[in-house]
Structure formats: C-alpha cells, structure tokens
Write a protein that holds these residues in place. Sequence first.
Motif, PDB file in Angstrom:
ATOM      1  N   SER A 174       0.843  -1.195   0.000  1.00 23.90           N
ATOM      2  CA  SER A 174       0.000   0.000   0.000  1.00 23.90           C
ATOM      3  C   SER A 174       0.876   1.241   0.000  1.00 23.90           C
ATOM      4  N   LEU A 175       0.371   2.307  -0.605  1.00 19.20           N
ATOM      5  CA  LEU A 175       1.068   3.589  -0.594  1.00 19.20           C
ATOM      6  C   LEU A 175       0.558   4.423   0.572  1.00 19.20           C
ATOM      7  N   MET A 176       1.475   4.901   1.390  1.00 24.45           N
ATOM      8  CA  MET A 176       1.123   5.741   2.530  1.00 24.45           C
ATOM      9  C   MET A 176       1.259   7.212   2.159  1.00 24.45           C
ATOM     10  N   THR A 177       0.621   8.044   2.937  1.00 25.66           N
ATOM     11  CA  THR A 177       0.645   9.490   2.709  1.00 25.66           C
ATOM     12  C   THR A 177       1.303  10.183   3.888  1.00 25.66           C
ATOM     13  N   ASP A 178       1.586  11.488   3.724  1.00 25.64           N
ATOM     14  CA  ASP A 178       2.180  12.255   4.820  1.00 25.64           C
ATOM     15  C   ASP A 178       1.291  12.156   6.051  1.00 25.64           C
ATOM     16  N   GLY A 179       1.910  11.945   7.205  1.00 27.35           N
ATOM     17  CA  GLY A 179       1.169  11.809   8.458  1.00 27.35           C
ATOM     18  C   GLY A 179       0.892  10.372   8.844  1.00 27.35           C
ATOM     19  N   GLU A 180       1.168   9.426   7.938  1.00 27.08           N
ATOM     20  CA  GLU A 180       0.914   8.008   8.231  1.00 27.08           C
ATOM     21  C   GLU A 180       2.206   7.281   8.568  1.00 27.08           C
ATOM     22  N   GLY A 181       2.055   6.200   9.305  1.00 30.04           N
ATOM     23  CA  GLY A 181       3.192   5.367   9.662  1.00 30.04           C
ATOM     24  C   GLY A 181       2.736   4.151  10.427  1.00 30.04           C
ATOM     25  N   MET A 182       3.613   3.628  11.278  1.00 31.17           N
ATOM     26  CA  MET A 182       3.308   2.440  12.074  1.00 31.17           C
ATOM     27  C   MET A 182       3.704   2.666  13.517  1.00 31.17           C
ATOM     28  N   LEU A 183       2.982   2.013  14.423  1.00 32.64           N
ATOM     29  CA  LEU A 183       3.244   2.142  15.854  1.00 32.64           C
ATOM     30  C   LEU A 183       4.254   1.082  16.289  1.00 32.64           C
ATOM     31  N   VAL A 184       5.413   1.563  16.782  1.00 33.28           N
ATOM     32  CA  VAL A 184       6.542   0.691  17.113  1.00 33.28           C
ATOM     33  C   VAL A 184       7.060   1.062  18.492  1.00 33.28           C
ATOM     34  N   GLY A 185       7.470   0.067  19.276  1.00 32.41           N
ATOM     35  CA  GLY A 185       8.012   0.355  20.601  1.00 32.41           C
ATOM     36  C   GLY A 185       8.913  -0.750  21.112  1.00 32.41           C
ATOM     37  N   ASN A 186       9.789  -0.390  22.050  1.00 27.61           N
ATOM     38  CA  ASN A 186      10.648  -1.387  22.691  1.00 27.61           C
ATOM     39  C   ASN A 186       9.861  -2.312  23.610  1.00 27.61           C
ATOM     40  N   THR A 187       8.753  -1.818  24.147  1.00 29.14           N
ATOM     41  CA  THR A 187       7.939  -2.610  25.063  1.00 29.14           C
ATOM     42  C   THR A 187       6.486  -2.604  24.587  1.00 29.14           C
ATOM     43  N   PRO A 223      -3.158  -5.829  13.058  1.00 29.00           N
ATOM     44  CA  PRO A 223      -4.622  -5.868  13.212  1.00 29.00           C
ATOM     45  C   PRO A 223      -5.092  -6.750  14.351  1.00 29.00           C
ATOM     46  N   GLY A 224      -6.298  -6.440  14.832  1.00 30.87           N
ATOM     47  CA  GLY A 224      -6.902  -7.221  15.896  1.00 30.87           C
ATOM     48  C   GLY A 224      -6.408  -6.873  17.279  1.00 30.87           C
ATOM     49  N   GLY A 225      -5.760  -5.696  17.431  1.00 30.64           N
ATOM     50  CA  GLY A 225      -5.251  -5.313  18.743  1.00 30.64           C
ATOM     51  C   GLY A 225      -4.041  -6.114  19.183  1.00 30.64           C
ATOM     52  N   LYS A 226      -3.370  -6.762  18.242  1.00 34.19           N
ATOM     53  CA  LYS A 226      -2.214  -7.596  18.566  1.00 34.19           C
ATOM     54  C   LYS A 226      -0.911  -6.876  18.227  1.00 34.19           C
ATOM     55  N   THR A 227       0.195  -7.508  18.605  1.00 38.24           N
ATOM     56  CA  THR A 227       1.518  -7.016  18.229  1.00 38.24           C
ATOM     57  C   THR A 227       2.311  -8.147  17.595  1.00 38.24           C
ATOM     58  N   ALA A 228       3.344  -7.771  16.863  1.00 41.59           N
ATOM     59  CA  ALA A 228       4.276  -8.748  16.295  1.00 41.59           C
ATOM     60  C   ALA A 228       5.682  -8.214  16.457  1.00 41.59           C
ATOM     61  N   TYR A 229       6.657  -9.116  16.600  1.00 40.27           N
ATOM     62  CA  TYR A 229       8.048  -8.687  16.575  1.00 40.27           C
ATOM     63  C   TYR A 229       8.408  -8.303  15.140  1.00 40.27           C
ATOM     64  N   LEU A 230       9.142  -7.220  14.988  1.00 42.89           N
ATOM     65  CA  LEU A 230       9.557  -6.816  13.648  1.00 42.89           C
ATOM     66  C   LEU A 230      10.331  -7.930  12.950  1.00 42.89           C
ATOM     67  N   ARG A 238      -0.213  -9.151   7.659  1.00 40.52           N
ATOM     68  CA  ARG A 238      -1.005  -7.923   7.698  1.00 40.52           C
ATOM     69  C   ARG A 238      -0.494  -7.032   8.824  1.00 40.52           C
ATOM     70  N   VAL A 239      -0.382  -5.738   8.542  1.00 41.20           N
ATOM     71  CA  VAL A 239       0.085  -4.767   9.528  1.00 41.20           C
ATOM     72  C   VAL A 239      -0.887  -3.595   9.562  1.00 41.20           C
ATOM     73  N   MET A 240      -0.776  -2.771  10.607  1.00 36.31           N
ATOM     74  CA  MET A 240      -1.615  -1.590  10.740  1.00 36.31           C
ATOM     75  C   MET A 240      -0.855  -0.349  10.292  1.00 36.31           C
ATOM     76  N   ILE A 241      -1.500   0.431   9.412  1.00 35.18           N
ATOM     77  CA  ILE A 241      -1.024   1.765   9.076  1.00 35.18           C
ATOM     78  C   ILE A 241      -1.877   2.751   9.869  1.00 35.18           C
ATOM     79  N   VAL A 242      -1.240   3.670  10.572  1.00 36.65           N
ATOM     80  CA  VAL A 242      -1.948   4.603  11.448  1.00 36.65           C
ATOM     81  C   VAL A 242      -1.588   6.030  11.056  1.00 36.65           C
TER      82      VAL A 242
END
Length: 328
Positions: A174-187, A223-230, A238-242
């Motif tokens: 998918s092509l993303m636009t300005d302001g979009e990305g993914m939610l990533v964290g160490n924890t 998706p589904g309120g889950k997380t995955a290791y990169l 499937r991943v979430m674009i936010v």
Amino acid sequence: MKQVLVDLRPWNKELAIAALESGADGVIADSAGPVRELGRILVIAPDGDLVPEQDIHEITIENTEDQERAMEAARTCRIIVHTPDWTIIPLENLVACGDNVIAVISSLKEAEQALTVLEKGVAGVLVRTDDPDLVRSVSRLVQSGTPGQKLSQLTITLVKPVGMGERVCVDTCSLMTDGEGMLVGNTSSGFFLVHAETLENPYVAPRPFRVNAGGVHAYLQVPGGKTAYLADLKAGDRVMIVHGDGSGREATVGRVKIERRPLFLVEAESEGQKVSVILQNAETIRLVRPDNTAVSVTSLKPGDIVLGRIETGGRHFGMAVDETIIEK
C-alpha cells in the motif's frame, strides 16, 4: 477486521468479479465451481471451503422465538442473520452475545448500521444485492473502517546513539501518505508513531510504501489489537497503518528488509509513563508531531512532542494479557 461476504445465489458472474476485485473475504454460492474459475476466494457452498448449515448457519429472525434461537446459536458458532424488516434490536441482542454474527444487508446504510451497532458492530456482513457497485462500496467501507487508535502526546526525554544493530524496513503493498506510519516500541506498553518514507530528501527518493520501523526486537502493532516482533514479519502478513489523527487501515507486507545500521535510542514519557524505541540513526527516519508533520530523529531533542500510544498490561504471543509483566 470485519468480514465482507457476498451472496451469489443465484449465480451472478458480475457480482463474483466485484467480490474478487474489491477484496471481499468470501462468497456464498450454490456451487464452488464457477467461482473457482474466476479466482481464489473463500467459498461457502456444499462443495466449498465451508459448508452451509455445517460450518455456518443461516437464521431468519421474524419473531422472539427466532431471536432466542439465534442468540443460542451465536454463543457457539458463526451465524448469518437476516432480519426482513431490518430492525436494530435483534442485532444489538446478538452482538451482545459474542463475535459470531454476520448480518445480511442490501444497502450501504444497512451496512453502516450493522457494523457500528452497540459501538462494536457485527463480525461481518453478507451483501445480498444485484448491484456490483454496492459490493465495492461495502468493501471500501469495511477496509477504511478499522477502529481508530487513541494516540498520546509523548515528551522526548533522551535521544542518544547506541551503536550498531539490525533494523527492519517494512515494505507494504500500500502507498502511505504524509502523516501516516506504524506504531513501534521497545515494550508492549508504549509505542511511537514512526513516519512512512513519503517525504522528499536530498539522499534518497521517497518510498511511500515503506516504514523504516526500528530494531529487530521491537513490537509493531498489527490488526486485531495484537503485536508482532519486527523480526518475525514476512511477505503476506497484515500490519496496521496509522495516521496522526488516529485513523487506521490494514496493509499487506510485500517485503521485509533487515540490515545492520547505526542506531538511536529514543526515550519519552506521557503522564508519568516512560516509553522508548530504538530506530536507525539517519535523517530519513522520522516520527510524527501532534500537527501530523514529520520530524527527523536526528533533530529530536528533549522537550519535543511526538505522537504515540500508551497501553497497560503485557503481551503473550502478541495478545494483550492482564498479568504482572515488567519491561524496561
């Protein structure tokens, strides 16, 4: 994600093509053969992937007895519910029983109502129509209707180099636009909104399908309120674009690139909770400000405000769990 099924009884080639091209999750047909000739999709049919009245039950609600029968069935199996006069109350009662209800709809308005009843909505809709455009409209509605994220403002407290390590680029279909990305964290309790590579820069052409997401160890919201290791992501996942406004949509991973690069540790806090992420030390890696503009990690300094998401509890195999877990 909510499911979209399309009723092909009686057989309608144009509807079948619309279902395939719009990304519907499945179809119901009298026979799987004609569908298979057009493409690959879940088919509910006597000779299909799922068998009617065996794997999935259809119930018409015309009175309270029908409703009680449907509520009992919804507790144990997936059901397709048709309410001829299209009243909301039966759906509310059924949705309250669980996540097994698919509602029959014949208009976009009915789809909108079914997908939001009790704020939770049905698990999916069965589009019953002769109009291929309605199939496409309902599919777009569901695909764009991913529940929004409640984003928080994070105050940067520390940015420092932490040496070399493996980082992950997530390339989507998918092509993303300005302001979009993914939610990533160490924890699993805190995430930063890492901006997609949509912006022009002197060093490399934009890659609007890509998020340079961070270290291999990091969590990514999927998706589904889950997380995955990169490190675990692969083509077809499937991943979430936010977006910075909290809206979200799903995307398919087309490729994952893991390369050794210099890294930055970024730490922040929100309402007393500390969060962190490790990202590549490069000007092209950006986070998202509250006004949805991008800021490079190389220009971050303590006191800067970026967007992210704060959560409570821990994760077990990517699912949120209510137990004592300490991550730091």
